[in-house]
Design a protein around this motif. Structure first.
Motif, mmCIF file in Angstrom:
data_model
loop_
_atom_site.group_PDB
_atom_site.id
_atom_site.type_symbol
_atom_site.label_atom_id
_atom_site.label_comp_id
_atom_site.label_asym_id
_atom_site.label_seq_id
_atom_site.Cartn_x
_atom_site.Cartn_y
_atom_site.Cartn_z
ATOM 1 N N MET A 98 0.833 -1.202 0.000
ATOM 2 C CA MET A 98 0.000 0.000 0.000
ATOM 3 C C MET A 98 0.868 1.252 0.000
ATOM 4 O O MET A 98 0.535 2.250 -0.664
ATOM 5 N N ASP A 99 1.993 1.213 0.734
ATOM 6 C CA ASP A 99 2.922 2.351 0.741
ATOM 7 C C ASP A 99 3.446 2.650 -0.662
ATOM 8 O O ASP A 99 3.670 3.803 -1.025
ATOM 9 N N PHE A 100 3.668 1.585 -1.444
ATOM 10 C CA PHE A 100 4.196 1.745 -2.796
ATOM 11 C C PHE A 100 3.115 2.019 -3.831
ATOM 12 O O PHE A 100 3.376 2.013 -5.028
ATOM 13 N N GLY A 101 1.905 2.249 -3.383
ATOM 14 C CA GLY A 101 0.865 2.714 -4.292
ATOM 15 C C GLY A 101 -0.127 1.682 -4.783
ATOM 16 O O GLY A 101 -0.916 1.971 -5.688
ATOM 17 N N ALA A 102 -0.109 0.472 -4.208
ATOM 18 C CA ALA A 102 -1.108 -0.517 -4.607
ATOM 19 C C ALA A 102 -2.505 -0.038 -4.205
ATOM 20 O O ALA A 102 -2.673 0.642 -3.193
ATOM 21 N N SER A 103 -3.482 -0.393 -5.010
ATOM 22 C CA SER A 103 -4.868 -0.038 -4.695
ATOM 23 C C SER A 103 -5.554 -1.097 -3.852
ATOM 24 O O SER A 103 -6.675 -0.906 -3.397
ATOM 25 N N GLY A 104 -4.857 -2.215 -3.659
ATOM 26 C CA GLY A 104 -5.424 -3.269 -2.839
ATOM 27 C C GLY A 104 -4.475 -4.439 -2.718
ATOM 28 O O GLY A 104 -3.447 -4.501 -3.395
ATOM 29 N N PHE A 105 -4.827 -5.366 -1.842
ATOM 30 C CA PHE A 105 -4.046 -6.579 -1.628
ATOM 31 C C PHE A 105 -5.005 -7.732 -1.425
ATOM 32 O O PHE A 105 -5.832 -7.711 -0.506
ATOM 33 N N ILE A 106 -4.919 -8.745 -2.301
ATOM 34 C CA ILE A 106 -5.787 -9.914 -2.217
ATOM 35 C C ILE A 106 -4.941 -11.140 -1.885
ATOM 36 O O ILE A 106 -4.111 -11.564 -2.690
ATOM 37 N N PRO A 107 -5.108 -11.724 -0.706
ATOM 38 C CA PRO A 107 -4.408 -12.980 -0.397
ATOM 39 C C PRO A 107 -4.922 -14.096 -1.308
ATOM 40 O O PRO A 107 -6.119 -14.157 -1.613
ATOM 41 N N LYS A 108 -4.031 -14.972 -1.725
ATOM 42 C CA LYS A 108 -4.445 -16.056 -2.612
ATOM 43 C C LYS A 108 -5.365 -17.054 -1.912
ATOM 44 O O LYS A 108 -6.004 -17.872 -2.575
ATOM 45 N N THR A 109 -5.413 -16.990 -0.591
ATOM 46 C CA THR A 109 -6.286 -17.893 0.160
ATOM 47 C C THR A 109 -7.717 -17.362 0.273
ATOM 48 O O THR A 109 -8.597 -18.045 0.809
ATOM 49 N N LEU A 110 -7.957 -16.161 -0.227
ATOM 50 C CA LEU A 110 -9.277 -15.534 -0.107
ATOM 51 C C LEU A 110 -10.307 -16.318 -0.912
ATOM 52 O O LEU A 110 -10.003 -16.841 -1.987
ATOM 53 N N ASP A 111 -11.523 -16.402 -0.399
ATOM 54 C CA ASP A 111 -12.547 -17.115 -1.154
ATOM 55 C C ASP A 111 -13.023 -16.279 -2.336
ATOM 56 O O ASP A 111 -12.793 -15.076 -2.407
ATOM 57 N N VAL A 112 -13.674 -16.937 -3.271
ATOM 58 C CA VAL A 112 -14.046 -16.318 -4.548
ATOM 59 C C VAL A 112 -14.913 -15.077 -4.364
ATOM 60 O O VAL A 112 -14.689 -14.039 -5.006
ATOM 61 N N GLU A 113 -15.891 -15.152 -3.497
ATOM 62 C CA GLU A 113 -16.811 -14.020 -3.329
ATOM 63 C C GLU A 113 -16.087 -12.791 -2.796
ATOM 64 O O GLU A 113 -16.341 -11.659 -3.225
ATOM 65 N N LYS A 114 -15.147 -13.010 -1.856
ATOM 66 C CA LYS A 114 -14.388 -11.874 -1.324
ATOM 67 C C LYS A 114 -13.430 -11.302 -2.369
ATOM 68 O O LYS A 114 -13.165 -10.107 -2.385
ATOM 69 N N MET A 115 -12.899 -12.163 -3.242
ATOM 70 C CA MET A 115 -12.069 -11.668 -4.342
ATOM 71 C C MET A 115 -12.883 -10.742 -5.239
ATOM 72 O O MET A 115 -12.417 -9.679 -5.652
ATOM 73 N N ARG A 116 -14.109 -11.156 -5.522
ATOM 74 C CA ARG A 116 -14.990 -10.320 -6.344
ATOM 75 C C ARG A 116 -15.261 -8.985 -5.655
ATOM 76 O O ARG A 116 -15.235 -7.922 -6.285
ATOM 77 N N ASP A 117 -15.525 -9.050 -4.357
ATOM 78 C CA ASP A 117 -15.779 -7.819 -3.605
ATOM 79 C C ASP A 117 -14.576 -6.881 -3.668
ATOM 80 O O ASP A 117 -14.727 -5.664 -3.824
ATOM 81 N N ALA A 118 -13.381 -7.455 -3.546
ATOM 82 C CA ALA A 118 -12.164 -6.648 -3.566
ATOM 83 C C ALA A 118 -11.989 -5.964 -4.916
ATOM 84 O O ALA A 118 -11.714 -4.752 -4.998
ATOM 85 N N VAL A 119 -12.131 -6.731 -5.995
ATOM 86 C CA VAL A 119 -11.990 -6.178 -7.347
ATOM 87 C C VAL A 119 -13.059 -5.130 -7.612
ATOM 88 O O VAL A 119 -12.797 -4.060 -8.164
ATOM 89 N N ARG A 120 -14.271 -5.412 -7.172
ATOM 90 C CA ARG A 120 -15.392 -4.489 -7.352
ATOM 91 C C ARG A 120 -15.095 -3.153 -6.650
ATOM 92 O O ARG A 120 -15.343 -2.076 -7.194
ATOM 93 N N ALA A 121 -14.555 -3.242 -5.438
ATOM 94 C CA ALA A 121 -14.261 -2.031 -4.665
ATOM 95 C C ALA A 121 -13.207 -1.175 -5.365
ATOM 96 O O ALA A 121 -13.343 0.046 -5.467
ATOM 97 N N VAL A 122 -12.147 -1.819 -5.870
ATOM 98 C CA VAL A 122 -11.079 -1.063 -6.522
ATOM 99 C C VAL A 122 -11.566 -0.449 -7.835
ATOM 100 O O VAL A 122 -11.245 0.696 -8.155
ATOM 101 N N LEU A 123 -12.343 -1.195 -8.595
ATOM 102 C CA LEU A 123 -12.888 -0.649 -9.841
ATOM 103 C C LEU A 123 -13.815 0.532 -9.578
ATOM 104 O O LEU A 123 -13.985 1.400 -10.431
ATOM 105 N N ALA A 124 -14.381 0.576 -8.382
ATOM 106 C CA ALA A 124 -15.258 1.692 -7.997
ATOM 107 C C ALA A 124 -14.459 2.882 -7.465
ATOM 108 O O ALA A 124 -15.036 3.907 -7.109
#
Length: 221
Positions: A98-124
């Motif tokens: 985040m310090d280096f400017g990432a808009s988000g961080f998704i752990p690979k262990t995250l379930d599919v629905e939360k991945m969608r939520d994360a991508v949706r939030a960043v696209l918004a």
């Protein structure tokens, strides 16, 4: 939102085909088009010739070490959001992303629905990190200053620092970048000045201090 209703274009940069497929399946409803890249060089070439609304970037893939790929993309394409997708869930690593400017961080262990939520939030236009992790604690002042200094590097300077970390000589870097050795020397001098160090070895060591062990001083092979 269905694919038909979306106009977003996503780039998935990850060297594991199975995970790229899984991630693509997870977020396909959020984008009209999803392009895959199996190496950082492929991702860079794809971004050079096209525009995307979001890049999903693996921290550890061929062509990058530690945060170098994220640093390069944020410097080269500041208008394109980058979300880091990684198996490393260490809070310090996430905070550095985040310090280096990432808009988000998704752990690979995250379930599919939360991945969608994360991508949706960043696209918004929002940022997204795992809500259960406490990222509020500040690092030490020395590390914060170094993060700031690294963040001031130009895209070409980031590339040169990446190659220095691989142990390449100036003439090898010049060949890889298609520039003169004099140009490489000028970049190295600028890197040393910005990082407040006196040698290329110190520059690599300084960068490695904040990499949470992910950016080795020398990469062989």
């Amino acid at each position: 939102m269905t694919t038909a209703e979306s106009s977003f274009r996503l780039l998935i940069a990850d060297d594991h085909p199975l995970f790229r497929t899984a991630l693509k399946e997870a977020v396909k409803g959020e984008a009209a088009e999803i392009v895959e890249a199996g190496s950082f060089d492929d991702a860079s070439k794809t971004l050079e010739g096209d525009s995307f609304d979001l890049v999903l970037l693996d921290l550890t893939m061929p062509g990058v070490s530690g945060f170098s790929g994220l640093m390069y993309l944020r410097a080269q394409y500041p208008a394109t959001p980058v979300v880091v997708v990684s198996a490393n869930e260490d809070p310090t690593t996430i905070r550095r992303c985040m310090d280096f400017g990432a808009s988000g961080f998704i752990p690979k262990t995250l379930d599919v629905e939360k991945m969608r939520d994360a991508v949706r939030a960043v696209l918004a236009g929002d940022t997204w990190t795992p809500p259960e992790l406490d990222l509020s604690s500040a690092g030490d002042d020395a590390s914060a200053k170094l993060v700031s200094r690294l963040g001031s590097l130009t895209p070409q300077q980031v590339r040169v620092l990446m190659m220095l970390s691989q142990g390449l000589l100036n003439k090898q870097i010049a060949y890889e970048l298609g520039v003169s050795e004099a140009t490489v020397k000028a970049h190295v001098s600028a890197i040393l000045a910005k990082l407040g160090v006196e040698s290329r070895t110190q520059a690599v060591i300084a960068a490695s201090k904040i990499e949470a062990g992910q950016w080795p001083e020398r990469v062989t092979g």
